[in-house]
Design an enzyme around this catalytic site. Structure first.
Site, short mmCIF file in Angstrom:
data_model
loop_
_atom_site.label_atom_id
_atom_site.label_comp_id
_atom_site.label_asym_id
_atom_site.label_seq_id
_atom_site.Cartn_x
_atom_site.Cartn_y
_atom_site.Cartn_z
N LYS A 20 0.92 -1.25 0.04
CA LYS A 20 0.09 -0.01 0.01
C LYS A 20 0.83 1.29 -0.02
O LYS A 20 1.63 1.47 1.07
CB LYS A 20 -0.75 -0.07 1.32
CG LYS A 20 -1.70 1.12 1.23
CD LYS A 20 -2.69 1.07 2.54
CE LYS A 20 -3.41 2.40 2.68
NZ LYS A 20 -4.38 2.09 3.73
N LYS A 31 -2.17 -1.56 -3.97
CA LYS A 31 -3.26 -0.50 -3.90
C LYS A 31 -2.35 0.88 -4.07
O LYS A 31 -1.04 0.74 -3.50
CB LYS A 31 -3.69 -0.46 -2.46
CG LYS A 31 -4.76 0.82 -2.32
CD LYS A 31 -5.34 0.49 -0.83
CE LYS A 31 -6.18 1.98 -0.58
NZ LYS A 31 -6.25 2.01 0.88
C1 PBG Z 1 -7.59 2.89 5.65
C2 PBG Z 1 -7.68 2.68 4.18
C3 PBG Z 1 -7.77 3.78 3.22
C4 PBG Z 1 -8.14 3.61 1.99
C5 PBG Z 1 -8.38 2.20 2.00
N1 PBG Z 1 -8.18 1.54 3.43
C6 PBG Z 1 -7.28 5.19 3.43
C7 PBG Z 1 -5.82 5.54 3.73
O1 PBG Z 1 -4.80 4.60 3.67
O2 PBG Z 1 -5.65 6.75 3.68
C8 PBG Z 1 -8.16 4.05 0.63
C9 PBG Z 1 -9.12 3.84 -0.17
C10 PBG Z 1 -9.82 4.56 -1.27
O3 PBG Z 1 -8.90 5.60 -1.53
O4 PBG Z 1 -10.47 4.13 -2.21
N2 PBG Z 1 -6.40 2.88 6.14
#
Ligand code: PBG
Length: 327
Positions: free
Chosen positions: A194, A247
């Site tokens: 991520k 992601k």
């Molecule tokens: C929680 C999380 C996030 C997203 C998914 N889980 C936000 C982040 O990390 O700031 C983002 C999902 C999206 O942008 O569609 N940590």
């Protein structure tokens, strides 16, 4: 012209093109992310994600019926609590918003496969993904609250948990706690890779989870790095991850492909809020053919290796698959 090889031969009709397609797409592989919120009579459109809503539990059946009718079989739940605090205690309460949503969905829509996002940022007053120590997120203390949160989701009936916090060792700690409590068969989909991405902007709007100070670069990955993605995925595999996720989606397909080549676990791709928002905005301005761009983007994500695709366009994509536009 005496040409032996004419690749165009196999492109001569729609039927033949569909016979020799390298990438096949099925609605079985789509996951729809959705936001559940504390309160009553809430169906609130997210301003930066037109077409996506926050739902209170008394109204959530409306969207669940749509998801069910579309042929999408799995949802990924995010919760928006009424109160946030320093330690994100709303994340693990047995009667927290996500826990109640899980119980409701499993009772009213038992056909759904329910996955939950496990993270603290929607529940902490400072918006960071864990327990703070000064201005830093304390990794090891955070593991305990993540494991407690994951367990509370599974106890409420979640079919799978998906930790998205990017703390070191969280998959292992969650696996251990689930196993100790008898949930040896509940899979973990790790947000293994991520990145610290600006593409999450609209989501933070949706969940009110933008960090109050600083950013997430101390735990989420640097977009410059690809080898580090392999390291993250390797560690998650060692710790017991069943599915590896990359992601965001669109801008990170090289990373997805390299994971697919190296690992035997299924790989999931999360096409995030900013990707959705860009397509919606460009389509609203009349700059792109919306349906064609949604279809092409999804096809490319599968071509790059996605076994599962998490997308706010899941229901529409299922429709396009049915219509034979893609698939
Ligand atoms: C929680 C999380 C996030 C997203 C998914 N889980 C936000 C982040 O990390 O700031 C983002 C999902 C999206 O942008 O569609 N940590």
């Amino acid at each position: 012209m005496n040409l032996t090889n004419r690749p165009r031969r196999l492109r001569s009709s729609a039927l033949l093109r569909s016979m020799v397609r390298e990438t096949r797409i099925s609605a079985d592989t789509l996951v729809y992310p959705m936001f559940v919120q504390e309160g009553t009579n809430v169906k609130e459109e997210i301003p930066s994600m037109p077409g996506q809503y926050r739902w209170s539990l008394d109204r959530v059946d409306e969207i669940l019926h749509q998801v069910s009718d579309s042929g999408v079989k799995s949802v990924l739940l995010f919760g928006i609590p009424a109160q946030k605090d320093e330690v994100g205690s709303g994340a693990w309460q047995p009667d927290g918003i996500v826990q109640r949503a899980i119980r409701h969905i499993k009772a009213a829509f038992p056909q759904f496969y329910v996955i939950t996002d496990v993270c603290m940022c929607e529940y902490t007053s400072h918006g960071h993904c864990g327990i703070l120590c000064g201005h830093d997120v304390d990794n090891d203390q955070t593991l305990e609250v993540l494991a407690k949160t994951a367990l509370s989701h599974v106890q409420a009936g979640a079919d799978m948990v998906a930790p998205s916090d990017m703390m070191d060792g969280r998959v292992g700690r969650i696996r251990q706690v689930l196993d100790e409590n008898g949930f040896v068969n509940t899979p973990i989909m790790a947000y293994s890779v991520k990145y610290a991405s600006a593409f999450y902007g609209p989501f933070r709007d949706a969940a009110g989870s933008a960090p109050a100070f600083g950013d997430r670069k101390g735990y989420q990955m640097d977009p410059h790095n690809a080898r580090e993605a392999i390291l993250e995925a390797e560690l998650d595999v060692q710790e017991g991850a069943d599915i590896l996720m990359v992601k965001p989606g669109m801008a990170y397909l090289d990373v997805l492909k390299s994971l697919k080549e190296r690992f035997h676990q299924p790989v999931a791709l999360y096409s995030v809020s900013g990707e959705y928002a860009m397509i919606q905005a460009a389509a609203a301005a009349g700059y792109i053919d919306r349906t064609a761009v949604i279809c092409e983007s999804a096809v490319c994500m599968y071509r790059a290796g996605a076994d599962l695709l998490i997308t706010y366009f899941a229901m529409e994509l299922a429709q396009y698959i049915k219509e034979g536009r893609i698939g």
